[in-house]
Design a protein around this motif. Structure first.
Motif, PDB file in Angstrom:
ATOM      1  N   ALA A 238       0.825  -1.219   0.000  1.00 21.91           N
ATOM      2  CA  ALA A 238       0.000   0.000   0.000  1.00 21.91           C
ATOM      3  C   ALA A 238       0.852   1.258   0.000  1.00 21.91           C
ATOM      4  O   ALA A 238       0.403   2.320   0.440  1.00 21.91           O
ATOM      5  CB  ALA A 238      -0.937  -0.011   1.197  1.00 21.91           C
ATOM      6  N   ASP A 239       2.094   1.160  -0.491  1.00 19.34           N
ATOM      7  CA  ASP A 239       2.990   2.329  -0.567  1.00 19.34           C
ATOM      8  C   ASP A 239       3.134   3.004   0.793  1.00 19.34           C
ATOM      9  O   ASP A 239       3.027   4.225   0.917  1.00 19.34           O
ATOM     10  CB  ASP A 239       2.485   3.332  -1.609  1.00 19.34           C
ATOM     11  CG  ASP A 239       2.419   2.738  -3.007  1.00 19.34           C
ATOM     12  OD1 ASP A 239       3.323   1.956  -3.358  1.00 19.34           O
ATOM     13  OD2 ASP A 239       1.466   3.045  -3.743  1.00 19.34           O
ATOM     14  N   GLY A 240       3.383   2.190   1.819  1.00 25.25           N
ATOM     15  CA  GLY A 240       3.437   2.711   3.187  1.00 25.25           C
ATOM     16  C   GLY A 240       4.819   2.690   3.789  1.00 25.25           C
ATOM     17  O   GLY A 240       4.969   2.360   4.973  1.00 25.25           O
ATOM     18  N   GLU A 241       5.847   3.042   3.016  1.00 21.95           N
ATOM     19  CA  GLU A 241       7.222   2.980   3.534  1.00 21.95           C
ATOM     20  C   GLU A 241       7.444   3.987   4.666  1.00 21.95           C
ATOM     21  O   GLU A 241       7.125   5.169   4.533  1.00 21.95           O
ATOM     22  CB  GLU A 241       8.226   3.241   2.420  1.00 21.95           C
ATOM     23  CG  GLU A 241       8.378   2.107   1.437  1.00 21.95           C
ATOM     24  CD  GLU A 241       9.525   2.343   0.464  1.00 21.95           C
ATOM     25  OE1 GLU A 241      10.681   2.384   0.915  1.00 21.95           O
ATOM     26  OE2 GLU A 241       9.245   2.497  -0.738  1.00 21.95           O
ATOM     27  N   MET A 242       8.009   3.498   5.764  1.00 18.14           N
ATOM     28  CA  MET A 242       8.364   4.358   6.889  1.00 18.14           C
ATOM     29  C   MET A 242       9.391   3.633   7.741  1.00 18.14           C
ATOM     30  O   MET A 242       9.304   2.420   7.918  1.00 18.14           O
ATOM     31  CB  MET A 242       7.127   4.694   7.726  1.00 18.14           C
ATOM     32  CG  MET A 242       7.405   5.660   8.871  1.00 18.14           C
ATOM     33  SD  MET A 242       5.888   6.156   9.755  1.00 18.14           S
ATOM     34  CE  MET A 242       5.113   7.201   8.521  1.00 18.14           C
ATOM     35  N   ASN A 243      10.381   4.370   8.253  1.00 19.05           N
ATOM     36  CA  ASN A 243      11.368   3.690   9.083  1.00 19.05           C
ATOM     37  C   ASN A 243      10.846   3.498  10.506  1.00 19.05           C
ATOM     38  O   ASN A 243       9.900   4.154  10.947  1.00 19.05           O
ATOM     39  CB  ASN A 243      12.736   4.385   9.036  1.00 19.05           C
ATOM     40  CG  ASN A 243      12.785   5.718   9.744  1.00 19.05           C
ATOM     41  OD1 ASN A 243      12.205   5.921  10.806  1.00 19.05           O
ATOM     42  ND2 ASN A 243      13.520   6.665   9.149  1.00 19.05           N
ATOM     43  N   ASN A 244      11.474   2.561  11.211  1.00 13.18           N
ATOM     44  CA  ASN A 244      10.983   2.177  12.532  1.00 13.18           C
ATOM     45  C   ASN A 244      11.033   3.324  13.537  1.00 13.18           C
ATOM     46  O   ASN A 244      10.174   3.442  14.412  1.00 13.18           O
ATOM     47  CB  ASN A 244      11.786   0.988  13.054  1.00 13.18           C
ATOM     48  CG  ASN A 244      11.532  -0.279  12.269  1.00 13.18           C
ATOM     49  OD1 ASN A 244      10.547  -0.373  11.535  1.00 13.18           O
ATOM     50  ND2 ASN A 244      12.409  -1.258  12.400  1.00 13.18           N
ATOM     51  N   LYS A 245      12.032   4.162  13.406  1.00 13.75           N
ATOM     52  CA  LYS A 245      12.145   5.325  14.295  1.00 13.75           C
ATOM     53  C   LYS A 245      10.933   6.236  14.137  1.00 13.75           C
ATOM     54  O   LYS A 245      10.337   6.689  15.126  1.00 13.75           O
ATOM     55  CB  LYS A 245      13.432   6.077  13.974  1.00 13.75           C
ATOM     56  CG  LYS A 245      13.695   7.319  14.823  1.00 13.75           C
ATOM     57  CD  LYS A 245      15.069   7.888  14.475  1.00 13.75           C
ATOM     58  CE  LYS A 245      15.397   9.126  15.299  1.00 13.75           C
ATOM     59  NZ  LYS A 245      14.547  10.272  14.898  1.00 13.75           N
ATOM     60  N   ALA A 246      10.549   6.506  12.904  1.00 14.93           N
ATOM     61  CA  ALA A 246       9.399   7.376  12.658  1.00 14.93           C
ATOM     62  C   ALA A 246       8.111   6.742  13.171  1.00 14.93           C
ATOM     63  O   ALA A 246       7.214   7.442  13.662  1.00 14.93           O
ATOM     64  CB  ALA A 246       9.290   7.682  11.169  1.00 14.93           C
ATOM     65  N   VAL A 247       8.002   5.411  13.070  1.00 11.27           N
ATOM     66  CA  VAL A 247       6.800   4.730  13.558  1.00 11.27           C
ATOM     67  C   VAL A 247       6.685   4.868  15.072  1.00 11.27           C
ATOM     68  O   VAL A 247       5.617   5.198  15.603  1.00 11.27           O
ATOM     69  CB  VAL A 247       6.800   3.244  13.143  1.00 11.27           C
ATOM     70  CG1 VAL A 247       5.639   2.497  13.808  1.00 11.27           C
ATOM     71  CG2 VAL A 247       6.704   3.108  11.629  1.00 11.27           C
ATOM     72  N   VAL A 248       7.790   4.616  15.792  1.00 10.61           N
ATOM     73  CA  VAL A 248       7.763   4.747  17.250  1.00 10.61           C
ATOM     74  C   VAL A 248       7.406   6.174  17.660  1.00 10.61           C
ATOM     75  O   VAL A 248       6.575   6.402  18.556  1.00 10.61           O
ATOM     76  CB  VAL A 248       9.122   4.334  17.850  1.00 10.61           C
ATOM     77  CG1 VAL A 248       9.221   4.775  19.309  1.00 10.61           C
ATOM     78  CG2 VAL A 248       9.308   2.829  17.767  1.00 10.61           C
ATOM     79  N   GLU A 249       8.001   7.144  16.993  1.00  2.39           N
ATOM     80  CA  GLU A 249       7.730   8.531  17.345  1.00  2.39           C
ATOM     81  C   GLU A 249       6.284   8.919  17.049  1.00  2.39           C
ATOM     82  O   GLU A 249       5.669   9.683  17.807  1.00  2.39           O
ATOM     83  CB  GLU A 249       8.715   9.441  16.608  1.00  2.39           C
ATOM     84  CG  GLU A 249      10.139   9.266  17.128  1.00  2.39           C
ATOM     85  CD  GLU A 249      11.191  10.026  16.325  1.00  2.39           C
ATOM     86  OE1 GLU A 249      10.815  10.631  15.290  1.00  2.39           O
ATOM     87  OE2 GLU A 249      12.369  10.009  16.734  1.00  2.39           O
ATOM     88  N   LEU A 250       5.711   8.359  15.985  1.00  5.79           N
ATOM     89  CA  LEU A 250       4.314   8.641  15.668  1.00  5.79           C
ATOM     90  C   LEU A 250       3.385   8.002  16.696  1.00  5.79           C
ATOM     91  O   LEU A 250       2.378   8.609  17.108  1.00  5.79           O
ATOM     92  CB  LEU A 250       3.989   8.150  14.264  1.00  5.79           C
ATOM     93  CG  LEU A 250       2.558   8.390  13.756  1.00  5.79           C
ATOM     94  CD1 LEU A 250       2.182   9.871  13.846  1.00  5.79           C
ATOM     95  CD2 LEU A 250       2.413   7.877  12.321  1.00  5.79           C
ATOM     96  N   ILE A 251       3.701   6.782  17.136  1.00  7.45           N
ATOM     97  CA  ILE A 251       2.903   6.143  18.177  1.00  7.45           C
ATOM     98  C   ILE A 251       2.896   6.998  19.443  1.00  7.45           C
ATOM     99  O   ILE A 251       1.835   7.245  20.043  1.00  7.45           O
ATOM    100  CB  ILE A 251       3.436   4.722  18.478  1.00  7.45           C
ATOM    101  CG1 ILE A 251       3.138   3.779  17.309  1.00  7.45           C
ATOM    102  CG2 ILE A 251       2.831   4.173  19.778  1.00  7.45           C
ATOM    103  CD1 ILE A 251       3.841   2.433  17.414  1.00  7.45           C
ATOM    104  N   LEU A 252       4.067   7.460  19.834  1.00  7.27           N
ATOM    105  CA  LEU A 252       4.160   8.302  21.032  1.00  7.27           C
ATOM    106  C   LEU A 252       3.351   9.584  20.859  1.00  7.27           C
ATOM    107  O   LEU A 252       2.612  10.000  21.762  1.00  7.27           O
ATOM    108  CB  LEU A 252       5.622   8.614  21.333  1.00  7.27           C
ATOM    109  CG  LEU A 252       6.419   7.466  21.953  1.00  7.27           C
ATOM    110  CD1 LEU A 252       7.916   7.687  21.778  1.00  7.27           C
ATOM    111  CD2 LEU A 252       6.075   7.312  23.431  1.00  7.27           C
TER     112      LEU A 252
END
Length: 329
Positions: A238-252
């Motif tokens: 689904a064209d959803g590329e994101m690095n793990n750091k950005a994912v953790v920061e978005l969750i927070l």
């Protein structure tokens, strides 16, 4: 239609069962699941389905279920990379021998098969590489998990060519959504924050994943079953590329916490750098499109599910974190 779903009490399989029951009320659904730690009966609570507890590698269990079905959707797999590094054997048993057992059953009974796989069979891409995985990308798995999934794909392709088994295959990018075991990256971090713990990030957190909501994955699976070309492999993304750091920061951020309020921990051995899926054939030839185009909105929806369903994940939480603590992760 009578649908047999192997691994239907796991994360993606349970979501597939829920979608099938909701969207195809005339379908009869049977779930076959071994109910290892990664499966949960509560994920199927309240559904009018048949549930069979058994091993996908056990011919005596599998054969009569396949004989009675119109289509088999084969989700059953050991799937956690960290676990495969600690003990590869269950991955060989389920992913290879289990798939062989299913293939022999569908060959005997002429049952339609759809085989679920992962983009991890292709290995990884460089962080600055503009390329994406396609169905013609050479396999280059890097862990016992991805190598056994690669082997299962090859078995399906061989049974299609040699024995005329009516099968399609799909390789999907990283899923997120309801009912995902909390040892996995996104639900682990969500439940850490909900539990008052600091999230944990492997290494520098620059590894990129191509995220897709599980509901979109499963809608693509049904589209392939309905209209896909037999013998064909389709990539789902689904064209959803994101690095793990950005994912953790978005969750927070979505949970009202400081986006920097997390800990770096030891990286996973052989940690793949980047996955990226080219789903063009699925979109252009079969007309499929994802519903969750906005990762932020999909992640917010997932957070709310875990917030509202603490009783589902709470019994597992302390044991999961204790396991990771032993490895410094």
């Amino acid at each position: 239609m009578h649908v047999l779903v192997t691994g239907g009490a796991g994360f993606i399989g349970a979501n597939f069962v829920h979608q099938t029951v909701a969207e195809r009320p005339d379908a009869r659904v049977t779930v076959l699941d071994k109910f290892t730690y990664a499966a949960n009966r509560e994920s199927l609570a309240g559904l009018d389905i048949e549930i069979v507890e058994g091993d996908v590698a056990d011919r005596d269990v599998v054969d009569p279920l396949v004989e009675a079905a119109d289509v088999v959707v084969h989700f059953a797999a050991e799937s956690h990379n960290d676990n495969s590094l600690n003990d590869p054997w269950p991955f060989v048993q389920t992913n290879l021998i289990g798939t062989y057992t299913v293939l022999e059953a569908v060959r005997r009974h002429g049952t339609r098969l759809h085989h679920i796989s992962t983009d991890e069979v292709y290995g990884d891409l460089e962080l600055d590489d503009p390329a994406k995985f396609t169905a013609s990308t050479p396999y280059n798995p890097s862990s016992p998990y991805s190598s056994t999934k690669a082997g299962s794909d090859m078995l399906v392709r061989a049974w299609v060519r040699s024995f005329g088994v009516e099968a399609t295959l799909s390789n999907c990018s990283n899923n997120y959504g309801p009912y995902q075991h909390i040892e996995k990256f996104i639900p682990r971090q969500i439940t850490n924050v909900l539990d008052g713990r600091r999230p944990k990030l492997y290494g520098a957190g620059l590894n990129v994943r191509d995220w897709i909501h599980v509901a979109d994955h499963n809608s693509a699976v049904w589209r392939i079953i309905d209209a896909g070309q037999l013998g064909r492999t389709y990539l789902i993304g689904a064209d959803g590329e994101m690095n793990n750091k950005a994912v953790v920061e978005l969750i927070l951020e979505l949970l009202g916490r400081d986006p920097q309020d997390y800990d770096h921990v030891a990286d996973r051995p052989g940690h793949d750098l980047r996955y990226a899926i080219d789903a063009t054939p699925l979109r252009e030839e079969l007309g499929w499109e994802p519903r969750f185009r906005d990762f932020r909105a999909g992640l917010a929806d997932t957070i709310e599910w875990y917030r509202a369903n603490e009783a589902w994940w709470r019994p597992q939480k302390d044991a999961v974190e204790a396991k990771y603590a032993k490895t410094g992760q």
